[in-house]
Design a protein around this motif. Structure first.
Motif, PDB file in Angstrom:
ATOM      1  N   GLU A  32       0.832  -1.205   0.000  1.00 19.25           N
ATOM      2  CA  GLU A  32       0.000   0.000   0.000  1.00 19.25           C
ATOM      3  C   GLU A  32       0.864   1.252   0.000  1.00 19.25           C
ATOM      4  O   GLU A  32       1.789   1.381   0.815  1.00 19.25           O
ATOM      5  CB  GLU A  32      -0.914   0.024   1.223  1.00 19.25           C
ATOM      6  N   ALA A  33       0.583   2.163  -0.928  1.00 17.67           N
ATOM      7  CA  ALA A  33       1.304   3.433  -0.968  1.00 17.67           C
ATOM      8  C   ALA A  33       0.884   4.297   0.212  1.00 17.67           C
ATOM      9  O   ALA A  33      -0.297   4.434   0.500  1.00 17.67           O
ATOM     10  CB  ALA A  33       1.026   4.150  -2.279  1.00 17.67           C
ATOM     11  N   GLN A  34       1.870   4.901   0.884  1.00 19.89           N
ATOM     12  CA  GLN A  34       1.578   5.739   2.046  1.00 19.89           C
ATOM     13  C   GLN A  34       1.856   7.216   1.806  1.00 19.89           C
ATOM     14  O   GLN A  34       1.137   8.065   2.320  1.00 19.89           O
ATOM     15  CB  GLN A  34       2.406   5.260   3.249  1.00 19.89           C
ATOM     16  N   ARG A  35       2.902   7.512   1.068  1.00 23.39           N
ATOM     17  CA  ARG A  35       3.246   8.898   0.764  1.00 23.39           C
ATOM     18  C   ARG A  35       3.942   8.965  -0.592  1.00 23.39           C
ATOM     19  O   ARG A  35       4.627   8.021  -0.998  1.00 23.39           O
ATOM     20  CB  ARG A  35       4.189   9.501   1.826  1.00 23.39           C
ATOM     21  N   LEU A  36       3.770  10.100  -1.274  1.00 25.89           N
ATOM     22  CA  LEU A  36       4.540  10.394  -2.468  1.00 25.89           C
ATOM     23  C   LEU A  36       5.678  11.317  -2.069  1.00 25.89           C
ATOM     24  O   LEU A  36       5.474  12.284  -1.321  1.00 25.89           O
ATOM     25  CB  LEU A  36       3.671  11.077  -3.522  1.00 25.89           C
ATOM     26  N   ALA A  37       6.890  11.014  -2.539  1.00 30.05           N
ATOM     27  CA  ALA A  37       8.038  11.865  -2.253  1.00 30.05           C
ATOM     28  C   ALA A  37       8.132  12.932  -3.331  1.00 30.05           C
ATOM     29  O   ALA A  37       8.060  12.634  -4.525  1.00 30.05           O
ATOM     30  CB  ALA A  37       9.316  11.033  -2.210  1.00 30.05           C
ATOM     31  N   VAL A  38       8.278  14.182  -2.904  1.00 29.81           N
ATOM     32  CA  VAL A  38       8.340  15.319  -3.825  1.00 29.81           C
ATOM     33  C   VAL A  38       9.622  16.094  -3.552  1.00 29.81           C
ATOM     34  O   VAL A  38       9.960  16.384  -2.399  1.00 29.81           O
ATOM     35  CB  VAL A  38       7.120  16.238  -3.644  1.00 29.81           C
ATOM     36  N   GLU A  39      10.342  16.416  -4.614  1.00 28.74           N
ATOM     37  CA  GLU A  39      11.554  17.232  -4.497  1.00 28.74           C
ATOM     38  C   GLU A  39      11.534  18.276  -5.602  1.00 28.74           C
ATOM     39  O   GLU A  39      11.321  17.941  -6.773  1.00 28.74           O
ATOM     40  CB  GLU A  39      12.805  16.351  -4.620  1.00 28.74           C
ATOM     41  N   VAL A  81       9.458  12.170  -6.995  1.00 33.06           N
ATOM     42  CA  VAL A  81      10.737  11.459  -7.056  1.00 33.06           C
ATOM     43  C   VAL A  81      10.653  10.061  -6.457  1.00 33.06           C
ATOM     44  O   VAL A  81      11.640   9.315  -6.470  1.00 33.06           O
ATOM     45  CB  VAL A  81      11.859  12.258  -6.356  1.00 33.06           C
ATOM     46  N   GLY A  82       9.494   9.684  -5.918  1.00 36.17           N
ATOM     47  CA  GLY A  82       9.413   8.344  -5.358  1.00 36.17           C
ATOM     48  C   GLY A  82       8.111   8.102  -4.618  1.00 36.17           C
ATOM     49  O   GLY A  82       7.278   8.997  -4.465  1.00 36.17           O
ATOM     50  N   VAL A  83       7.954   6.851  -4.180  1.00 36.54           N
ATOM     51  CA  VAL A  83       6.770   6.422  -3.439  1.00 36.54           C
ATOM     52  C   VAL A  83       7.218   5.644  -2.216  1.00 36.54           C
ATOM     53  O   VAL A  83       8.065   4.746  -2.317  1.00 36.54           O
ATOM     54  CB  VAL A  83       5.858   5.508  -4.296  1.00 36.54           C
ATOM     55  N   GLN A  84       6.666   5.985  -1.059  1.00 37.02           N
ATOM     56  CA  GLN A  84       6.886   5.180   0.139  1.00 37.02           C
ATOM     57  C   GLN A  84       5.699   4.244   0.297  1.00 37.02           C
ATOM     58  O   GLN A  84       4.543   4.680   0.242  1.00 37.02           O
ATOM     59  CB  GLN A  84       7.006   6.056   1.380  1.00 37.02           C
ATOM     60  N   VAL A  85       5.971   2.938   0.484  1.00 36.41           N
ATOM     61  CA  VAL A  85       4.906   1.950   0.607  1.00 36.41           C
ATOM     62  C   VAL A  85       5.116   1.120   1.863  1.00 36.41           C
ATOM     63  O   VAL A  85       6.217   1.050   2.411  1.00 36.41           O
ATOM     64  CB  VAL A  85       4.858   1.022  -0.632  1.00 36.41           C
ATOM     65  N   SER A  86       4.031   0.487   2.295  1.00 33.04           N
ATOM     66  CA  SER A  86       4.111  -0.468   3.393  1.00 33.04           C
ATOM     67  C   SER A  86       3.772  -1.843   2.846  1.00 33.04           C
ATOM     68  O   SER A  86       3.008  -1.984   1.898  1.00 33.04           O
ATOM     69  CB  SER A  86       3.135  -0.100   4.515  1.00 33.04           C
ATOM     70  N   ALA A 100      12.031   4.356  -5.842  1.00 30.57           N
ATOM     71  CA  ALA A 100      12.521   5.553  -6.499  1.00 30.57           C
ATOM     72  C   ALA A 100      11.983   5.598  -7.923  1.00 30.57           C
ATOM     73  O   ALA A 100      12.246   4.708  -8.725  1.00 30.57           O
ATOM     74  CB  ALA A 100      14.049   5.566  -6.506  1.00 30.57           C
ATOM     75  N   THR A 101      11.201   6.611  -8.224  1.00 28.47           N
ATOM     76  CA  THR A 101      10.636   6.762  -9.564  1.00 28.47           C
ATOM     77  C   THR A 101      10.201   8.205  -9.781  1.00 28.47           C
ATOM     78  O   THR A 101       9.810   8.883  -8.826  1.00 28.47           O
ATOM     79  CB  THR A 101       9.428   5.828  -9.777  1.00 28.47           C
ATOM     80  N   GLY A 102      10.275   8.634 -11.007  1.00 30.12           N
ATOM     81  CA  GLY A 102       9.799   9.964 -11.344  1.00 30.12           C
ATOM     82  C   GLY A 102       8.477   9.958 -12.066  1.00 30.12           C
ATOM     83  O   GLY A 102       8.020  11.006 -12.543  1.00 30.12           O
ATOM     84  N   ARG A 103       7.838   8.756 -12.147  1.00 23.71           N
ATOM     85  CA  ARG A 103       6.552   8.647 -12.840  1.00 23.71           C
ATOM     86  C   ARG A 103       5.614   7.768 -12.024  1.00 23.71           C
ATOM     87  O   ARG A 103       5.864   6.576 -11.842  1.00 23.71           O
ATOM     88  CB  ARG A 103       6.749   8.058 -14.238  1.00 23.71           C
ATOM     89  N   VAL A 104       4.531   8.374 -11.523  1.00 24.31           N
ATOM     90  CA  VAL A 104       3.546   7.671 -10.697  1.00 24.31           C
ATOM     91  C   VAL A 104       2.158   7.906 -11.278  1.00 24.31           C
ATOM     92  O   VAL A 104       1.803   9.040 -11.629  1.00 24.31           O
ATOM     93  CB  VAL A 104       3.594   8.156  -9.235  1.00 24.31           C
ATOM     94  N   ILE A 105       1.370   6.841 -11.372  1.00 21.25           N
ATOM     95  CA  ILE A 105      -0.008   6.924 -11.849  1.00 21.25           C
ATOM     96  C   ILE A 105      -0.931   6.495 -10.724  1.00 21.25           C
ATOM     97  O   ILE A 105      -0.830   5.364 -10.225  1.00 21.25           O
ATOM     98  CB  ILE A 105      -0.245   6.027 -13.080  1.00 21.25           C
ATOM     99  N   LEU A 106      -1.831   7.389 -10.306  1.00 23.10           N
ATOM    100  CA  LEU A 106      -2.832   7.054  -9.305  1.00 23.10           C
ATOM    101  C   LEU A 106      -4.035   6.411  -9.995  1.00 23.10           C
ATOM    102  O   LEU A 106      -4.601   6.980 -10.925  1.00 23.10           O
ATOM    103  CB  LEU A 106      -3.292   8.305  -8.563  1.00 23.10           C
ATOM    104  N   ALA A 107      -4.424   5.229  -9.525  1.00 24.13           N
ATOM    105  CA  ALA A 107      -5.620   4.540 -10.038  1.00 24.13           C
ATOM    106  C   ALA A 107      -6.295   3.847  -8.860  1.00 24.13           C
ATOM    107  O   ALA A 107      -6.592   2.654  -8.892  1.00 24.13           O
ATOM    108  CB  ALA A 107      -5.225   3.536 -11.122  1.00 24.13           C
ATOM    109  N   THR A 108      -6.543   4.622  -7.810  1.00 25.40           N
ATOM    110  CA  THR A 108      -6.915   4.080  -6.500  1.00 25.40           C
ATOM    111  C   THR A 108      -8.414   4.014  -6.242  1.00 25.40           C
ATOM    112  O   THR A 108      -8.840   3.594  -5.170  1.00 25.40           O
ATOM    113  CB  THR A 108      -6.269   4.930  -5.395  1.00 25.40           C
ATOM    114  N   GLY A 109      -9.252   4.451  -7.196  1.00 23.11           N
ATOM    115  CA  GLY A 109     -10.695   4.322  -7.002  1.00 23.11           C
ATOM    116  C   GLY A 109     -11.296   5.439  -6.184  1.00 23.11           C
ATOM    117  O   GLY A 109     -10.801   6.572  -6.186  1.00 23.11           O
ATOM    118  N   GLY A 110     -12.394   5.106  -5.458  1.00 28.16           N
ATOM    119  CA  GLY A 110     -13.252   6.121  -4.873  1.00 28.16           C
ATOM    120  C   GLY A 110     -13.149   6.309  -3.378  1.00 28.16           C
ATOM    121  O   GLY A 110     -12.122   6.022  -2.754  1.00 28.16           O
ATOM    122  N   ILE A 111     -14.277   6.751  -2.777  1.00 23.14           N
ATOM    123  CA  ILE A 111     -14.283   7.232  -1.396  1.00 23.14           C
ATOM    124  C   ILE A 111     -15.377   6.570  -0.557  1.00 23.14           C
ATOM    125  O   ILE A 111     -15.700   7.050   0.528  1.00 23.14           O
ATOM    126  CB  ILE A 111     -14.471   8.758  -1.349  1.00 23.14           C
ATOM    127  N   GLY A 112     -15.952   5.462  -1.021  1.00 22.11           N
ATOM    128  CA  GLY A 112     -17.099   4.868  -0.325  1.00 22.11           C
ATOM    129  C   GLY A 112     -16.845   4.526   1.124  1.00 22.11           C
ATOM    130  O   GLY A 112     -17.762   4.590   1.955  1.00 22.11           O
TER     131      GLY A 112
END
Length: 513
Positions: free
Chosen positions: A159-166, A171-176, A185-197
């Motif tokens: 599960e992604a917890q935070r996006l790293a921004v510089e 610049v990256g994703v912190q996951v658990s 470490a990545t410079g390209r992230v796509i959010l496809a996490t769905g809704g808010i139910g």
């Protein structure tokens, strides 16, 4: 996990394993891509639960221009007409691509696609798979295609917890994960996490979907749009089960009607009656319930004995409640169903933060406006996934950096659910919204388990307060009329926090006399 996470650095990272995420990954092939899924692929995705199908102008009497007109009408002045035009014109080809990927759509004996009718559509244009199991069948086909594509690496239970921004870019994703925190470490992230139910006590969505992608984007500084627009489906099975079982609009498209405990068809005076836009039907049902009535779906005549054959998933859910829709009335009530708002994106799915894209329900493309037209959501996901993938592939991307991990609490929306359910339901009022904003601000600032869910809820509440009108799915009992000019809302987390603190300060001044 057997995969060495360090060997995957620099790849595009897709967060979310539903239809939007899988389609984006497939369109990115043969570029190597990493897809993160919080649970086993498809187990908790809202996509799996979709019953209605996918809308596309495929019938001989249909045309994308008609689909465009219906979508704009339902959106109540807030759709982006150019975004709608592009998506509805691309929809037929996207359906054909799904069939090539192995999705088994329902067809007539002659082999043509079987097209259904849903509310506010002027033509039969809803493509189904396995009757009311469309989302499940599309997910089956896409998951199989993804697993057989060697360039797609799926990490489940992550599960992604935070996006790293510089310097203002990703610049990256912190996951658990089960093995502890990981850094990608990545410079390209796509959010496809769905809704808010999961932010509501009564929803047709998985309880685990509570706006994680919105929180990630907001904390990274992204602009979010139209957060106040939440669709409540008028026909959820009324009972104690949570999430609530959806009784698809397609049932009404096949002739079922709504009645109260006296047998009166109380929607007869509304233009379109049972097939009026969802926001209108949901408010009519909500108000009838508030007047002390019960509300039922009457499918005994249409589709009648054919109910279980056409709608096996709904028939099974009713059966578990001791109801046979072919002979019994089905008790229903509105439930949170879909979020029209999301991370603001351009035509290619790019957000306001370089290196961050969004696709599917988490994104705000301008297609849905103030009220989503039935079955446009899966269509949006499969169409926009191609454009997102093309944009990601065409981006050189920052190589990403190694950054320090910081432990984050496991998000828990339980403290937020009663706040949003009371203040941000089918109808809203300014005083209740102010009270909710104050409580949500307190939760958001604690950095505890409720913090991320509260951040999302706070942005919704502030957007709803600032929209002093009623439009589409947003209905203010203290501002029941339309504003003179239709405008979309845009907001950052910082702006929402400032607005909430100003409300808090004003309340203290008022209490001090």
């Amino acid at each position: 996990m057997s995969t060495d996470i360090h060997d995957l650095a620099g790849r595009p990272v897709i967060i979310g394993g539903g239809i939007a995420g899988l389609m984006t990954a497939l369109h990115l092939a043969p570029e190597p891509v990493l897809l993160l899924s919080r649970s086993p692929l498809g187990a908790e995705a809202s996509s799996v639960w979709a019953q209605g199908g996918l809308a596309a102008a495929l019938g001989g009497d249909d045309d994308p221009a008609l689909h465009l007109a219906d979508t704009l009408a339902a959106g109540d002045g807030l759709c982006d007409p150019e975004a709608v035009r592009r998506i509805v014109h691309a929809a037929p080809a996207a359906i054909e691509n799904l069939a090539r990927l192995g999705v088994r759509f329902d067809r007539t004996p002659e082999g043509a696609l079987r097209l259904g009718l849903e509310a506010a559509h002027s033509r039969r244009r809803i493509v189904h798979a396995s009757g009311d199991g469309s989302g499940r069948e599309v997910m089956r086909g896409l998951a199989a295609a993804a697993r057989s594509t060697p360039t797609i690496t799926v990490l489940e239970g992550v599960e992604a917890q935070r996006l790293a921004v510089e310097d203002g870019r990703i610049v990256g994703v912190q996951v658990s994960s089960s093995t502890g925190p990981l850094l990608l470490a990545t410079g390209r992230v796509i959010l496809a996490t769905g809704g808010i139910g999961g932010l509501f006590q009564g929803s047709t969505n998985p309880l685990g979907s509570f706006g994680q992608g919105l929180a990630l984007a907001a904390r990274a500084g992204a602009i979010l749009a139209d957060m106040e627009f939440i669709q409540f489906h008028p026909t959820a099975l009324d009972g104690p089960g949570r999430p609530m079982s959806l009784v698809s609009e397609a049932v009404r498209g096949e002739g079922a009607i709504m009645v109260d405990e006296t047998g009166r068809r109380f929607l007869e005076g509304i233009p379109g009656a049972e097939l009026a836009p969802r926001d209108i039907v949901a408010r009519a049902v909500w108000n009838h319930l508030a007047d002390g009535h019960r509300v039922f779906l009457d499918a005994r005549q249409k589709p009648g004995p054919a109910f279980a054959r056409h709608f096996p998933t709904i028939a099974a859910a009713c059966g578990r409640a001791g109801i046979d829709p072919a002979v019994d009335l089905v008790p229903i009530r509105p439930a949170q169903h879909y979020h029209m708002g999301g991370v603001a994106v351009d035509r290619s799915g790019r957000t306001s933060v370089p290196g961050l894209w969004a696709c599917g329900e988490v994104a705000s493309t301008g297609l849905h406006g103030a009220n989503r037209l039935a079955s446009n959501s899966l269509t949006e996901a499969i169409v926009c996934a191609r454009w997102v993938a093309e944009s990601v592939a065409g981006s050189c991307g920052h190589p990403g950096i190694r950054f320090a991990a910081t432990a984050q609490p496991e998000p828990d929306p339980r403290a937020v659910r009663p706040l949003l359910s009371r203040a941000l339901g089918v109808t809203r009022h300014g005083e209740a919204l102010k009270e909710a904003a104050g409580a949500l601000l307190s939760l958001a600032q604690r950095n505890g388990a409720a913090s991320d869910p509260a951040v999302v809820g706070l942005m919704i509440a502030i957007a709803a307060l600032q929209r002093q009108e009623s439009r589409g799915a947003h209905f203010r009992t203290d501002f029941p009329g339309h504003a003179a000019v239709a405008r979309r809302s845009r907001m950052t987390l910082d702006a929402a926090l400032v607005a909430a603190r100003e409300l808090q300060h004003a309340k203290r001044l008022e209490e001090a006399g």
